[in-house]
Design an enzyme around this catalytic site. Structure first.
Site, PDB file in Angstrom:
ATOM      1  N   LYS A 137       3.152   3.948  -1.250  1.00  0.00           N
ATOM      2  CA  LYS A 137       2.810   3.011  -0.178  1.00  0.00           C
ATOM      3  C   LYS A 137       4.075   2.555   0.555  1.00  0.00           C
ATOM      4  O   LYS A 137       4.137   2.593   1.791  1.00  0.00           O
ATOM      5  CB  LYS A 137       2.068   1.805  -0.750  1.00  0.00           C
ATOM      6  CG  LYS A 137       1.827   0.676   0.234  1.00  0.00           C
ATOM      7  CD  LYS A 137       1.205  -0.531  -0.469  1.00  0.00           C
ATOM      8  CE  LYS A 137       1.220  -1.757   0.421  1.00  0.00           C
ATOM      9  NZ  LYS A 137       0.686  -2.950  -0.273  1.00  0.00           N
ATOM     10  N   ASP A 155      -3.011   0.855   1.541  1.00  0.00           N
ATOM     11  CA  ASP A 155      -3.082  -0.455   0.907  1.00  0.00           C
ATOM     12  C   ASP A 155      -4.547  -0.798   0.640  1.00  0.00           C
ATOM     13  O   ASP A 155      -5.437   0.034   0.824  1.00  0.00           O
ATOM     14  CB  ASP A 155      -2.415  -1.515   1.788  1.00  0.00           C
ATOM     15  CG  ASP A 155      -3.112  -1.685   3.132  1.00  0.00           C
ATOM     16  OD1 ASP A 155      -4.146  -1.021   3.374  1.00  0.00           O
ATOM     17  OD2 ASP A 155      -2.630  -2.483   3.948  1.00  0.00           O
TER      18      ASP A 155
END
Length: 210
Positions: A137, A155
């Site tokens: 991420k 996310d």
């Protein structure tokens, strides 16, 4: 309508609804985004944006943060939660940036220009993953926001919305969602698409929405 066609429709609608969507974390140098995204784990972006102001007042650059005592970092970042582990990761990450990437730009003039923004942060996805505290991420966020390269940041908003919209089918693991989206999202759209999902996830399609 297949998933690729659906993705293009969703991208178009999100563009119209959130034309100016951007990263909610405040930063003006690449290394600061690395710090902020680590602090953002299980913490709101708004709180991170407040906490880092005190952090950067005391430690204004990569070198200062790399040389800082972990306890001092922890004292400042504690309001973000998980203070000890986050402080350790930030300290270790800044040490690697300072020691491994501090001299990777050949000319002095170009090095100054480069470091003013990038702060010795590597522009290679696999290299980013090797930095302490950096996962997929965070690496994707850096690749997309800092270097303008194709990126998909999976996310919680991205995972929730892409499942609800039908772009992925019952996939909850971030990496699997990312891999599925790479197949249907045009590379040049991925980074902004994910930022717009965050906006939509906060404003309309919240976790409590049925």
């Amino acid at each position: 309508m297949d998933k690729q066609e659906l993705a293009l429709v969703v991208i178009d609608r999100l563009k119209k609804e959130y034309p100016d969507a951007d990263c909610p974390l405040d930063y003006n140098e690449a290394w600061k985004l690395l710090v902020s995204v680590r602090l953002a784990a299980q913490c709101t972006d708004a709180r991170v944006n407040v906490v880092v102001q005190d952090l950067y007042k005391k430690f204004p650059d990569v070198k200062a943060l790399a040389e800082a005592d972990v306890d001092e970092i922890e004292e400042i970042v504690r309001p973000c939660g998980l203070g000890r582990s986050k402080a350790r990761d930030i300290s270790a990450c800044m040490k690697v940036l300072e020691e491994k990437y501090g001299g990777n730009v050949p000319t002095t003039f170009m090095k100054i220009l480069y470091e003013q923004y990038h702060g010795n942060v590597p522009d290679d996805f696999d290299a980013l993953l090797k930095l302490p505290g950096v996962g997929r991420k965070s690496a994707n966020l850096i690749m997309g926001d800092v270097f303008g390269k194709p990126a998909i940041v999976t996310d919680t908003h991205c995972i929730r919305l892409t499942n609800r919209i039908g772009l992925v089918d019952g996939i909850k693991e971030p990496k699997k969602v990312e891999m599925a989206l790479w197949k249907i999202i045009p590379p040049e759209e991925g980074n902004d698409f994910c930022h717009r999902l965050v906006e939509h996830g906060r404003a309309v399609c919240t976790a409590r929405t049925k």
